[in-house]
Design a protein around this motif. Structure first.
Motif, PDB file in Angstrom:
ATOM      1  N   VAL A   1       0.887  -1.156   0.000  1.00 25.63           N
ATOM      2  CA  VAL A   1       0.000   0.000   0.000  1.00 25.63           C
ATOM      3  C   VAL A   1       0.925   1.207   0.000  1.00 25.63           C
ATOM      4  O   VAL A   1       1.865   1.289   0.792  1.00 25.63           O
ATOM      5  N   ALA A   2       0.666   2.112  -0.926  1.00 21.53           N
ATOM      6  CA  ALA A   2       1.479   3.325  -1.057  1.00 21.53           C
ATOM      7  C   ALA A   2       0.576   4.540  -0.901  1.00 21.53           C
ATOM      8  O   ALA A   2      -0.620   4.482  -1.201  1.00 21.53           O
ATOM      9  N   GLU A   3       1.163   5.641  -0.437  1.00 21.90           N
ATOM     10  CA  GLU A   3       0.370   6.828  -0.127  1.00 21.90           C
ATOM     11  C   GLU A   3       1.082   8.099  -0.587  1.00 21.90           C
ATOM     12  O   GLU A   3       2.303   8.207  -0.524  1.00 21.90           O
ATOM     13  N   ILE A   4       0.270   9.043  -1.030  1.00 21.95           N
ATOM     14  CA  ILE A   4       0.760  10.387  -1.307  1.00 21.95           C
ATOM     15  C   ILE A   4      -0.384  11.362  -1.049  1.00 21.95           C
ATOM     16  O   ILE A   4      -1.528  11.113  -1.477  1.00 21.95           O
ATOM     17  N   ASP A   5      -0.110  12.396  -0.296  1.00 21.50           N
ATOM     18  CA  ASP A   5      -1.106  13.424   0.021  1.00 21.50           C
ATOM     19  C   ASP A   5      -2.395  12.850   0.602  1.00 21.50           C
ATOM     20  O   ASP A   5      -3.488  13.305   0.293  1.00 21.50           O
ATOM     21  N   GLY A   6      -2.267  11.810   1.423  1.00 23.83           N
ATOM     22  CA  GLY A   6      -3.429  11.205   2.067  1.00 23.83           C
ATOM     23  C   GLY A   6      -4.195  10.216   1.209  1.00 23.83           C
ATOM     24  O   GLY A   6      -5.167   9.617   1.670  1.00 23.83           O
ATOM     25  N   VAL A   7      -3.776  10.018  -0.027  1.00 23.38           N
ATOM     26  CA  VAL A   7      -4.431   9.070  -0.931  1.00 23.38           C
ATOM     27  C   VAL A   7      -3.631   7.767  -0.915  1.00 23.38           C
ATOM     28  O   VAL A   7      -2.422   7.776  -1.146  1.00 23.38           O
ATOM     29  N   ARG A   8      -4.307   6.668  -0.620  1.00 26.45           N
ATOM     30  CA  ARG A   8      -3.656   5.365  -0.569  1.00 26.45           C
ATOM     31  C   ARG A   8      -4.101   4.503  -1.746  1.00 26.45           C
ATOM     32  O   ARG A   8      -5.262   4.527  -2.137  1.00 26.45           O
ATOM     33  N   ARG A   9      -3.141   3.761  -2.272  1.00 25.70           N
ATOM     34  CA  ARG A   9      -3.414   2.862  -3.394  1.00 25.70           C
ATOM     35  C   ARG A   9      -2.691   1.536  -3.168  1.00 25.70           C
ATOM     36  O   ARG A   9      -1.563   1.519  -2.655  1.00 25.70           O
ATOM     37  N   ASP A  10      -3.346   0.454  -3.563  1.00 23.78           N
ATOM     38  CA  ASP A  10      -2.686  -0.848  -3.583  1.00 23.78           C
ATOM     39  C   ASP A  10      -1.738  -0.869  -4.768  1.00 23.78           C
ATOM     40  O   ASP A  10      -2.043  -0.320  -5.831  1.00 23.78           O
ATOM     41  N   ALA A  11      -0.591  -1.505  -4.572  1.00 18.41           N
ATOM     42  CA  ALA A  11       0.389  -1.593  -5.655  1.00 18.41           C
ATOM     43  C   ALA A  11       1.094  -2.943  -5.587  1.00 18.41           C
ATOM     44  O   ALA A  11       1.562  -3.353  -4.520  1.00 18.41           O
ATOM     45  N   SER A  12       1.138  -3.614  -6.712  1.00 13.41           N
ATOM     46  CA  SER A  12       1.877  -4.867  -6.805  1.00 13.41           C
ATOM     47  C   SER A  12       3.364  -4.560  -6.944  1.00 13.41           C
ATOM     48  O   SER A  12       3.760  -3.658  -7.688  1.00 13.41           O
ATOM     49  N   LEU A  13       4.190  -5.326  -6.248  1.00 14.26           N
ATOM     50  CA  LEU A  13       5.638  -5.179  -6.327  1.00 14.26           C
ATOM     51  C   LEU A  13       6.269  -6.205  -7.255  1.00 14.26           C
ATOM     52  O   LEU A  13       7.493  -6.298  -7.347  1.00 14.26           O
ATOM     53  N   MET A  14       5.440  -6.968  -7.963  1.00 12.59           N
ATOM     54  CA  MET A  14       5.921  -8.084  -8.786  1.00 12.59           C
ATOM     55  C   MET A  14       6.888  -7.661  -9.889  1.00 12.59           C
ATOM     56  O   MET A  14       7.701  -8.468 -10.330  1.00 12.59           O
ATOM     57  N   LEU A  15       6.836  -6.437 -10.354  1.00 10.62           N
ATOM     58  CA  LEU A  15       7.694  -6.003 -11.454  1.00 10.62           C
ATOM     59  C   LEU A  15       9.076  -5.540 -11.001  1.00 10.62           C
ATOM     60  O   LEU A  15       9.949  -5.305 -11.842  1.00 10.62           O
ATOM     61  N   LEU A  16       9.268  -5.386  -9.701  1.00 10.66           N
ATOM     62  CA  LEU A  16      10.541  -4.869  -9.190  1.00 10.66           C
ATOM     63  C   LEU A  16      11.474  -6.009  -8.816  1.00 10.66           C
ATOM     64  O   LEU A  16      11.049  -7.012  -8.241  1.00 10.66           O
ATOM     65  N   ASP A  17      12.747  -5.829  -9.107  1.00  6.85           N
ATOM     66  CA  ASP A  17      13.728  -6.859  -8.765  1.00  6.85           C
ATOM     67  C   ASP A  17      14.551  -6.478  -7.539  1.00  6.85           C
ATOM     68  O   ASP A  17      15.537  -7.136  -7.225  1.00  6.85           O
ATOM     69  N   GLU A  18      14.155  -5.416  -6.853  1.00  3.01           N
ATOM     70  CA  GLU A  18      14.856  -5.025  -5.634  1.00  3.01           C
ATOM     71  C   GLU A  18      13.874  -4.988  -4.466  1.00  3.01           C
ATOM     72  O   GLU A  18      12.667  -4.829  -4.649  1.00  3.01           O
ATOM     73  N   GLU A  19      14.411  -5.143  -3.273  1.00  2.26           N
ATOM     74  CA  GLU A  19      13.579  -5.157  -2.078  1.00  2.26           C
ATOM     75  C   GLU A  19      12.952  -3.787  -1.840  1.00  2.26           C
ATOM     76  O   GLU A  19      13.597  -2.753  -2.011  1.00  2.26           O
TER      77      GLU A  19
END
Length: 76
Positions: free
Chosen positions: A18-36
């Motif tokens: 879950v990521a947030e900016i300016d009080g807005v939260r969104r689900d986000a898949s991390l499957m495309l990233l190769d780093e922790e």
């Protein structure tokens, strides 16, 4: 037009975040990233996927530019 938005990660559960900016939260898949990715990191979120990890200074600079460009008061 599609935009990838820098957001700060507030929780991580496996490959889901879950990521947030300016009080807005969104689900986000991390499957495309190769780093922790950990809580507090910044990622670019596009269409429900974290597509890139970036450092805090770069994220904050990008957000400042985006806020300046998309300021609703300037569009009136």
């Amino acid at each position: 037009m599609c935009l990838g938005v820098p957001m700060q990660v507030v929780s991580v559960d496996g490959t889901d975040a879950v990521a947030e900016i300016d009080g807005v939260r969104r689900d986000a898949s991390l499957m495309l990233l190769d780093e922790e990715v950990k809580v507090g990191d910044y990622v670019i979120v596009h269409a429900g996927f974290a597509i890139s990890k970036l450092d805090e200074a770069e994220a904050l600079e990008t957000l400042a530019i985006m806020r300046d460009i998309f300021d609703p008061e300037d569009m009136a």
